[in-house]
Enzyme design. Structure first.
Site, PDB file in Angstrom:
ATOM      1  N   HIS C 100       0.877  -1.167   0.000  1.00  0.00           N
ATOM      2  CA  HIS C 100       0.000   0.000   0.000  1.00  0.00           C
ATOM      3  C   HIS C 100       0.923   1.228   0.000  1.00  0.00           C
ATOM      4  O   HIS C 100       2.003   1.182   0.590  1.00  0.00           O
ATOM      5  CB  HIS C 100      -0.819   0.142   1.275  1.00  0.00           C
ATOM      6  CG  HIS C 100      -1.710  -0.994   1.631  1.00  0.00           C
ATOM      7  ND1 HIS C 100      -1.275  -2.103   2.307  1.00  0.00           N
ATOM      8  CD2 HIS C 100      -3.053  -1.159   1.452  1.00  0.00           C
ATOM      9  CE1 HIS C 100      -2.305  -2.915   2.512  1.00  0.00           C
ATOM     10  NE2 HIS C 100      -3.390  -2.381   2.006  1.00  0.00           N
ATOM     11  N   ASP C 103       2.247   2.055   3.426  1.00  0.00           N
ATOM     12  CA  ASP C 103       3.257   1.175   4.030  1.00  0.00           C
ATOM     13  C   ASP C 103       4.666   1.693   3.794  1.00  0.00           C
ATOM     14  O   ASP C 103       5.573   1.439   4.580  1.00  0.00           O
ATOM     15  CB  ASP C 103       3.246  -0.231   3.387  1.00  0.00           C
ATOM     16  CG  ASP C 103       1.900  -0.895   3.379  1.00  0.00           C
ATOM     17  OD1 ASP C 103       1.118  -0.635   4.308  1.00  0.00           O
ATOM     18  OD2 ASP C 103       1.647  -1.697   2.451  1.00  0.00           O
TER      19      ASP C 103
END
Ligand SMILES: [Co+2]
Ligand SMILES: [Co+2]
Ligand SMILES: [Co+2]
Ligand SMILES: [Co+2]
Ligand SMILES: [Co+2]
Ligand SMILES: [Co+2]
Ligand SMILES: [Co+2]
Ligand SMILES: [Co+2]
Lengths: 434, 434, 434, 434
Positions: C100, C103
């Site tokens: 993501h 992240d």
């Protein structure tokens, strides 16, 4: 000869590579595991109810099975049913079986007539057992199917039902003893409630405690050497069953002074319904000193009722036997297949294959569990993890008090450093064996 | 003055027809119910953790709330937080509150520093309480949030954590006593396991039993007059928590000789997670003599985790209070709102309204329960259903043995006739009051 | 070099008997299974979020992990995190990874600043990927952690959040394309509701349908050749998530005209939470023509939330791959480990061992699945069971109408005879391979 | 006259304060709610199966009820059963009833004989209906109880069963039309699977889709003006049922081109088993345009099977009717009590009281729902929450594309500010009405 199992020969061990659906690929009774024959470890039993009394009904449909012993409401077919049962025992070669009174005899018009029927079949069993090695793992009373038990047996609001239950269990204990049974089981499927609105829980628990004390008293009176077992289940058919799970039963046994007289018969499916894993229930009973026997089956993880399927997952079964072996293995207990065919599995061959498959899964599980115990990896990890507690200082601390401990902690002498729990590495370890 | 609740006046009782979202429509503290003030029946408490320490995080998202007492890692904001808390107590007028140590003080760099912070806030509370009627229902220690507790507190494989836990609970019991707290609570959120593979359950249970005995010893040593309460929950954050439910805790208390020293603090949400109704847990604890206090909230029936929502279903709450009233009502216990806003409910007004709504729901539930008790319909039905047991014959039978009972049943003298359990009529009866 | 994985050498295949916890015992990338390299079948990916962004928090506790890339709110540590990630990729040798946006980059003070951070890290990844074989399986946008998404992304009542979401997904699709990603995934953790009371479900569904159409349009506009995938989950963090399960998503895709443009990324844990088995979700998606990729993990069967554990049950994993192979195997999809350590598993070695164990379990599952396909036993049984439908008469009947069929049935020409479903025999069959 | 209901007079409305257990306290058919008679809103129906065909069996026990129409396998008792049913309709005064073919007629030895029995009873019904106002809400075919359906009806691997099913449904549709039924329902209790191992899901879905198309074709052919309804349920008796829930059914209807021809009959208990609230299923069906009718009952929240209890929670029922009223209220649909007595509720009075209680609960729920609609509080809150979307700018954005939106967001023009979702205030609002 019922001809029901016509053409199905006794099941032989053919080894893991056999493609024969009616051969053992892993269960080899005489194979030695941790110094004991596999048969003597597993102590398999067949459940009369699922294999011979159940007709395939479910809540939305009637009978699907067509059997030579149908209809079951007469003595002649009860004998045919017994013939078929012992033929299956001959085919599978398992060392034990189990029954409820209502599985094996037709209900009579009175208690006395039901008893007469029961005793005739018990005698018929005795005759059959006298020429075979198959033994009785346990007997039990069905006190949930007939409408008289609709509001419970020992916990019924009507004392007449308590009385009827007491008389019933007496006859089942007598029969169990007569057949050399090694345990006697109580499962309280309707000992609980449908609604708290009409239930005096305290009173019902006291009656159930008194009843179980009567069971124990009677055991001693007649000199029954087997173990009294209670089988936990959280619910179904009742909304709540008092023998909810292992921990609840343990509290109940203590309350009524029975924790050294009664042990537990644990079922995989009931563990799942109670929100536990099977190994949890086994490890709990072992930790509390009340592990007795198991009802091996499996519950569907997505179905909220007791599916009583045959076990088929080796990794799960291995963990169950791991905790049983850690507890010293079975004494009077065993592995009862409280498992039934799916109602679409119509054929005699299905019934045999289901048991063969279940026995093989258990054999694989047992061997994996034994290998883990012999390898020692889990036990070593446990020892290392709790090693701090083995020091005299830790034991002294444990036996001291809050003030003493506070002084030390507050002085700054203690500031715990977290250590890895290593769960994944232990899971990987188990997977080396299953 | 924090200005956080600016413009929100103390909540007044305005009666059932008031459309004012910030008025009590049912909770009227001085109204007499069964001879006692409503406030004295319900004994409401506000939970510091959910209302003031939690920042709106969930497993998939961070802080949503923006509060004057953020960030919470310093003493100045801890004081602002306390100011806000007592301002809310003034607005709601509830008689009690509850805390964990970690809710009210910033963690220090050492045990001693944490303790210093804690004691300063306790003194700050004392000052605030001295000019208000609000009291402490209970204190407790948070032994699950900091990483040192990741593998448990009293059940930790590291004895240093046991020691740290003992020292922590000592300080929380001291503070609870100092503030005149009426109970002390233990919730063992990490007293359990993540995996049986790394867990010695028997050893951990023994440590937990020893710890609880230390708690009781310390209570007597310092002369704390309150009740020691254990709060059951089946799981979460751990996979399995030893204090699973009321029946499990009762077994644990018996095993470690504590059943007359310790009672239970029951939470609706935890009952649901354990597969029980709230009234089941209350009725069970009452039947076993260990009902202490409640954490009122509600769990979403479709969510498999602890949602800790404010209660909003009168029929359910009424049944909870019905069993509490049947047990004699609270003594040291009370109704603690262990309930939190949904994380999208950002405003001060939401926090007030949520409590107002919860208090009203409880007031309606209490009044309905009291009305059912005064009407006597349920109790009468119960008496009638179990009437058979009141006869000398039934009692004699209960105190006899299997042989005696068997003779009578086998003679045909007993053939039980099922009677209606009348569940729907009783459910309809309850609906006359809720 | 981060030194985090110091001393852990690249994992080698050592065969089933190796006791080395950091060796593959079953995953052998170049081994040929059904004519294809094992690596090309399984297409393993590592999830950046669980392995590198998550800090061990759970709903009742904070960070337990201590990592060189903490704290994560700055660019320097984001680079250290990337270094560690690629070091782990080198150690494990898996062909793919996934992320993501949130992240891999710190959140900025504005959209533009977040984007700048993101693009810098993407460039850093590009550089690292240029000297390695590791590729991007898929990218995705985290539209659930920051408080701005608390009420949903594309389904937010605030159109500004829809806009912010659109802009975010655009940048994530751009980055995915830049890195040669083979799929783009959407998971709508907050696309659903907390309470129906404040939700206009029809309107929200329309917005979500419109958003997904924008995604597809943008894909075509930029010439992205990968697959757009939606990941179903029934709930958590929301009470209800619109992308509930495979069948629900299929209905949604049809309603918004997307069933030929979008496929599904199925996760074991989400299947369990939706009340399904993993193989059910896979077989359903395959039957509906929308099977895309999988998030391999396992959910605890007794925990009602998403536990995202590493898979460890071969029989279950084998059935998952059986249905994937029956569907033709992965094309752009793969096996992403959406799995995290238990929060007590603190060490670098735990992180490596967990993936090694997971990869081995998948390799065993794949080999068992392939063996079942090559043996053909299940497919043969299926053919036989449905054989009646292959006749011209059956097909004619299927294409006729009620009146025609009624005539034939009513004449007595048709009286179906039940045949065994053979479930236990098929379960035993599977157990020959796992 | 069967004498079964002897002494029970037609139920009258006596108002909320009546203590009479056999009076309506809230259901007042002629009372006007939102401009329509209460009876015309609720459109109550009695389910023949639970009230007259079910004998009290559960999975662990046999018949508990003793009725004048037992045994049910002959035409004479089928007529007695019909007599009793219409006597109950006279007592309750509800406007509708519902049946399966198998509820009302004994199974014959052949299809033709079963049909003859069926038609005789339909004629007997017609006669009874001709002198009463009671009407048929819907008819349906029981294609799950007899062993021929053990592997499904339209999804059976045996085409003969498909044919038998088609012929059966034809006759039930004919009978429904003959009696002036307002809907025809299909519930596929065995349209699903027990194990994927023996199931070709794609093929079975296609057969089920074809079957439902035949139903629709036949409806048009015979000119039936009622609505075709499908009743979702996720599982039980099958492990998985294809008509899982509202969203799944909608996907199925679309796939087979039926979404404008078929609507849904939603049951509270089935919603619960699928992991949804009842209002969720209703709101979903409404949002998708397929809300047809409801089976009102309640599932026990702690029991994992379909308990089919009478509704007794006003707050829940109120939310169900709120969404029904928002959707415009019933047209051909109604409120069918798919609810059965507990098996311990043996008496005729229990059967009447259960329906009286259920009807009162629904009446209270309807009135509360109507009051909320008239007050408008929920709708106003909804409008305010989504108001942002009503602007031309928001609509333009929604109809634009990612690049356009990105420019605006990246420029810093959009930075969403979270607003409270006000869940607790809305829950409190609802509690003002229930
Ligand atoms: Co059992
Ligand atoms: Co069972
Ligand atoms: Co609590
Ligand atoms: Co809680
Ligand atoms: Co995932
Ligand atoms: Co997940
Ligand atoms: Co229904
Ligand atoms: Co139902």
């Amino acid at each position: 000869m019922t001809e029901f199992f016509n053409g199905i020969a006794p099941i032989a061990y053919e080894g893991p590579d056999s493609p024969n659906p009616l051969a053992f690929r892993h269960y080899n009774p005489d194979e030695i595991v941790m110094g004991k024959r596999m048969e003597d470890h597993l102590r398999f039993a067949i459940a009369y109810w699922h294999s011979f009394a159940w007709e395939g009904n479910d809540p939305f449909g009637g009978q699907t099975f067509v059997r030579p012993w149908h209809p079951q409401d007469r003595m002649a077919t009860a004998r045919t049913k017994a013939d078929a049962a012992f033929e299956m025992f001959d085919i599978l070669g398992q060392p034990y079986f189990c029954w409820h009174d209502a599985d094996i005899r037709p209900e009579g018009d009175s208690f006395a007539e039901s008893l007469k029927n029961f005793e005739e079949i018990i005698a018929y069993f005795e005759e059959k057992m006298s020429i075979r090695k198959v033994k009785l793992l346990w007997g039990t009373a069905n006190m949930f199917s007939h409408r008289r038990w609709m509001s419970g047996a020992s916990t019924n609001p009507d004392p007449d039902v308590f009385a009827y239950s007491a008389a019933t269990v007496k006859t089942c204990m007598d029969a169990t003893m007569k057949l050399g049974g090694e345990n006697y089981v109580l499962w309280g499927g309707r000992e609980g409630y449908e609604t708290l609105l009409n239930t005096d829980m305290g009173r019902e628990l006291d009656h159930m405690g008194r009843f179980l004390n009567m069971v124990v008293d009677y055991k001693h009176k007649i000199g029954f050497k087997g173990t009294i077992l209670v089988e936990p289940k959280p619910q179904e058919p009742s909304k709540h069953q008092y023998d909810h799970d292992a921990a609840t039963c343990y509290g109940f046994l203590q309350k009524y002074g029975l924790e050294s007289e009664v042990k537990l018969n644990l079922e995989q499916g009931h563990a799942i319904l109670a929100g536990h894993s099977f190994e949890h229930e086994i490890a709990t009973a072992a930790a509390l000193g009340v592990l007795g026997s198991i009802d091996m089956n499996r519950n569907d993880y997505q179905s909220g009722w007791d599916t009583d399927q045959f076990p088929n997952n080796v990794p799960e079964v291995a963990l169950a036997y791991y905790h049983i072996l850690k507890d010293g293995g079975f004494t009077t207990g065993g592995t009862n297949f409280d498992a039934k065919l799916r109602r679409q599995s119509l054929d005699a061959e299905d019934l045999i294959a289901a048991h063969v498959g279940g026995m093989d899964i258990c054999a694989r599980g047992l061997k994996a569990a034994a290998a883990m115990i012999e390898d020692g990896g889990l036990e070593d990890a446990l020892k290392e993890r709790y090693a701090g507690w083995d020091s005299p200082e830790a034991q002294a601390m444990l036996n001291s008090d809050f003030d003493t401990i506070f002084e030390k902690v507050n002085s700054g002498a203690i500031n715990p450093a977290p250590k890895s729990g290593r769960q994944e590495m232990l899971e990987n370890y188990v997977n080396r064996f299953v």
